[in-house]
Design an enzyme around this catalytic site. Sequence first.
Site, short mmCIF file in Angstrom:
data_model
loop_
_atom_site.label_atom_id
_atom_site.label_comp_id
_atom_site.label_asym_id
_atom_site.label_seq_id
_atom_site.Cartn_x
_atom_site.Cartn_y
_atom_site.Cartn_z
N CYS A 60 0.85 -1.17 0.00
CA CYS A 60 0.00 0.00 0.00
C CYS A 60 0.89 1.23 0.00
O CYS A 60 2.09 1.14 0.22
CB CYS A 60 -0.91 0.01 1.22
SG CYS A 60 -1.89 -1.49 1.39
N ARG B 9 0.83 1.51 -5.99
CA ARG B 9 1.00 0.60 -4.87
C ARG B 9 -0.33 0.10 -4.31
O ARG B 9 -0.36 -0.81 -3.47
CB ARG B 9 1.79 1.28 -3.74
CG ARG B 9 3.17 1.71 -4.14
CD ARG B 9 3.86 2.45 -3.00
NE ARG B 9 4.17 1.55 -1.91
CZ ARG B 9 5.31 0.89 -1.78
NH1 ARG B 9 6.25 1.00 -2.70
NH2 ARG B 9 5.52 0.10 -0.74
N TRP C 273 -4.28 -1.60 -1.37
CA TRP C 273 -4.51 -2.76 -2.23
C TRP C 273 -4.90 -3.90 -1.32
O TRP C 273 -4.08 -4.47 -0.61
CB TRP C 273 -3.24 -3.10 -3.02
CG TRP C 273 -3.42 -4.13 -4.07
CD1 TRP C 273 -4.09 -4.01 -5.24
CD2 TRP C 273 -2.89 -5.47 -4.04
NE1 TRP C 273 -4.01 -5.18 -5.95
CE2 TRP C 273 -3.29 -6.09 -5.24
CE3 TRP C 273 -2.13 -6.19 -3.13
CZ2 TRP C 273 -2.95 -7.39 -5.55
CZ3 TRP C 273 -1.78 -7.50 -3.43
CH2 TRP C 273 -2.20 -8.08 -4.64
N ASN D 68 1.04 -0.04 6.38
CA ASN D 68 1.34 -0.97 5.31
C ASN D 68 2.07 -2.14 5.94
O ASN D 68 3.03 -1.96 6.67
CB ASN D 68 2.23 -0.31 4.25
CG ASN D 68 2.65 -1.27 3.16
OD1 ASN D 68 2.03 -2.30 2.95
ND2 ASN D 68 3.72 -0.92 2.46
N GLY D 69 1.61 -3.37 5.68
CA GLY D 69 2.25 -4.54 6.25
C GLY D 69 1.24 -5.52 6.81
O GLY D 69 0.05 -5.44 6.50
N GLU E 127 12.02 -20.93 -16.55
CA GLU E 127 11.63 -19.56 -16.24
C GLU E 127 12.66 -18.57 -16.77
O GLU E 127 12.31 -17.52 -17.31
CB GLU E 127 11.44 -19.39 -14.73
CG GLU E 127 11.12 -17.99 -14.26
CD GLU E 127 9.87 -17.39 -14.88
OE1 GLU E 127 9.70 -16.16 -14.77
OE2 GLU E 127 9.05 -18.12 -15.47
N LYS F 93 11.91 -15.65 -19.65
CA LYS F 93 12.18 -14.22 -19.45
C LYS F 93 12.97 -13.65 -20.62
O LYS F 93 12.72 -12.55 -21.08
CB LYS F 93 12.94 -14.00 -18.14
CG LYS F 93 12.10 -14.12 -16.90
CD LYS F 93 11.09 -12.98 -16.80
CE LYS F 93 9.91 -13.34 -15.92
NZ LYS F 93 8.96 -14.28 -16.54
N GLU G 65 10.60 -13.31 -23.53
CA GLU G 65 9.56 -12.30 -23.31
C GLU G 65 10.04 -10.88 -23.54
O GLU G 65 9.34 -10.09 -24.19
CB GLU G 65 9.03 -12.39 -21.87
CG GLU G 65 8.07 -13.52 -21.60
CD GLU G 65 7.59 -13.50 -20.16
OE1 GLU G 65 6.38 -13.68 -19.94
OE2 GLU G 65 8.42 -13.30 -19.25
N HIS H 233 20.65 -35.55 -26.30
CA HIS H 233 19.76 -36.35 -27.15
C HIS H 233 19.09 -35.47 -28.21
O HIS H 233 17.87 -35.51 -28.39
CB HIS H 233 18.71 -37.06 -26.30
CG HIS H 233 19.30 -38.06 -25.35
ND1 HIS H 233 19.82 -39.27 -25.75
CD2 HIS H 233 19.48 -38.01 -24.01
CE1 HIS H 233 20.27 -39.94 -24.71
NE2 HIS H 233 20.08 -39.20 -23.63
N LYS I 190 -0.32 -8.20 -19.18
CA LYS I 190 -0.06 -8.67 -17.83
C LYS I 190 -0.94 -9.84 -17.46
O LYS I 190 -0.50 -10.80 -16.85
CB LYS I 190 -0.26 -7.52 -16.83
CG LYS I 190 0.13 -7.87 -15.40
CD LYS I 190 1.60 -8.18 -15.29
CE LYS I 190 2.01 -8.55 -13.88
NZ LYS I 190 3.37 -9.09 -13.82
#
Length: 617
Positions: A6, A38, A85, A111-112, A489, A493, A496, A512, A612
Site C-alpha cells: 500500500c 502501490r 490494495w 502498510n504490512g 523460467e 524471461k 519475453e 539427445h 499482464k
Amino acid sequence: MGKALCGIIGVVKKASGSSISINCVEILRQGLKKLEYRGYDSAGIAVISQNSIVVIKDVGVVDKLFNSSELLSIEASVGIGHTRWATHGKPSKNNAHPHMDCSKRIAIAHNGIIENYIDLKNFLLANGHTFSSETDSEVIAHLIEHFKKSGMKTFNAFKKAVSMLRGSYAIVAIDADEPNKIFFARNVSPLIIGVGEEADFVSSDIAAFIRFANRVIVLNDGELGFISPNTVHIETLSGVVVDVYNRLKIVDSFMQDVEKGGYPHYMLKEIMEQPYALAQTFSSLQTQDLSEVLKILENARRIYVVAAGTSYHASLLGAIAFRRFLGVDAEALISSEFRVVSRVVKWGDVVIGVSQSGETIDTLLALREARERGAKTVAIVNNPFSTIARESDYVVSMRAGPEIAVAATKTFTSQVLTLLYIIAKLAEKSSAINVDSKAMIHGIKMSYEIAEKALSVSQGKAMAVANKLFQKHSAYYLGRVFGVPIAMEGALKLKEIAYIHAEAYPAGESKHGPIALVDKDYPVIFIYIGFLDELIEGNIEEMKAREAWIATIAPENMVRGSIEKYSNVVIEMPRAPLETRLITYAIPLQLIAYYTATLKGLDPDKPRNLAKTVTVI
C-alpha cells in the site's frame, strides 16, 4: 487483516507562512497519485483541523476521493494519506485507511501485516475498545489510545504500541492532542523521511514528495520517531537515538524515474523488491488459516497443480517438491492443456490453481472443470478477490503486492515460497515423512535475507552474461531436477523481454538432440542447484567440447571441477538450505534477461504482443 503493498504519505508544513502555496490536502492528493501504483482499491486521508481529526476515505481510486471541492478547501498543516490494495478484508469504506481509535483523536495508516493482531484485538476488546473494520491495522490506533489512557504521552504510547507488534509494518500516526507531529515506525515495509525547506514528509516512496523535498532519510528496520515543523527525531526500539543529519542523502533523479523508485523500469524495481515481497508473503502465510487446505491435501488421492506461463514454472517446481519431500502423487499441468487429462480427475483429487492475477482464463476454466468432476480446488493467487479466488473452494493469498511490469518476477519467487510453505506444513502434520519441517520453514523464511544477498552478488555477473547474449539469436538454459523449471523460467524471461530464442532442457537430455545446434560461442546457461545434479559437470564438459560459451549459477561452496574450469562466467549464489535456493535462484536469471533487453534498447516493461493478465482463451 493486512495488505501486501500500500502507499503511505504524511506531511507536516513548517510554518503557516510557508511559501508552499497549496494546502496540506492538495499535497496529500498529489502524493497519493504518485503512490497509486502501490494500491488502487481504496484511498483516504486524515488531517488535523481546528483541534480535531477529519478523516475522509472511500472505495476506488484517488481521483474519486478528491472529486469534492469542499475536501480541497479544508485548512490543515498536518495530515496523512493512504492508498490500499486489499488482500484480506474486502475493499470497503470501513476497511479503507486511515483508521481511528474509539475517541476519534488518533488516526493511523499502515502498510504490512500484523501477525499477532488477533491476540492484540482480543486484549483491546477485553479492555472496552470497539472496532469498525476487518483489518489488522486498526489495533494500532487502539493500542496507542489504550496506553495514553494509562498516563503516557503520545510518543511513549506510540512506542509501547509498536513494541507489541509482530510482523511487518510501515506506520504513520497523528494525534489531535499533539497537532504538529506525525509519528512513524518501520519494520520490513519501506518508509522514507523527506526533509524540505517548507515541509517535512514521511512516505513509502520518494515519488510522493520529491516535488517538495529532495533530502531523504531511508529508515531501517526497527526504527521509529516523529516529525514536527522543526524536528526529525528517530530512535531504535531499544531507545538509541539516531544522528539524523548524518543519514541525510540528496536525491538527484528525474521525476519520471522517481515514480519507479529511482529505477529506470518497473521490472528492475520489482526484481529489487523481492526481499520485501518474500518477507511479506511469508508473514502473511503465517497469519492465514491453512488448516482446511492442509487437510484436503493430506487426504488427496492425487494432486494436480495447474497454471500458465511463469506460474506454470512455479507449479512444476512445486510438483517436484511435493514428490521429493512428501512422496505424494503430484503433477503440474499447463492450464490450457488440462482438458486433455481432465477425464482422469476424480472425486478425492485436489487441483491447485496458481495465478498471479487470479483472472487467467485458462486456469479459471481448468478449475471449473475440476470442480465439475468432483475435485476440490485451491487457488494460490496474489489477489484474493479475483475470479479464481472467488470460484475456488479454498484460497491461499500470496500478498506479494501489485506487479506492474508485464514480465512476472517477484510473484514467481513468492509463488515458489508459497508452494514450499504448504509442503513444509504438510510435512509438519505427518510424522511418517522423513523431513525436518521446522528446518524447512526456517529455510523458507531465510529467503528474504538470501534474496537480498543474491541481488547484491549477481548484478555485475548478470550484466556480463547479458553483454554476451544481446548479440545472439538463441541460447540454452540447462538444469537437473529442481533446476529444470528454474531454467524454463529463465528462458521464458529472455524470450519475453529480449526477443531472443531460448530453450530450457534437463541437462542430461541436451545430448539427445539439442546439442546438435551448439557451436563456437553458442551461449549455454547452467543452473546448478546442488541437489542430485552432480552429473551437470559432465554436461558442462560436453558443451565446452563444442566450444560453447558457458555461464553457470551455482552455490558459492560448490564452485569446483568443471564448473570452475569451463564456465566463462560463474554467478556464485550465497550458501543457503535447499528450499531457500529453490526460491532465490531465479533472481540472477531475471537480471540477465532485464540487462539483455536494455542493451538491445528494448523496454522490458512493455514487451510486444504480451499483456499482464491473459483473460481470453
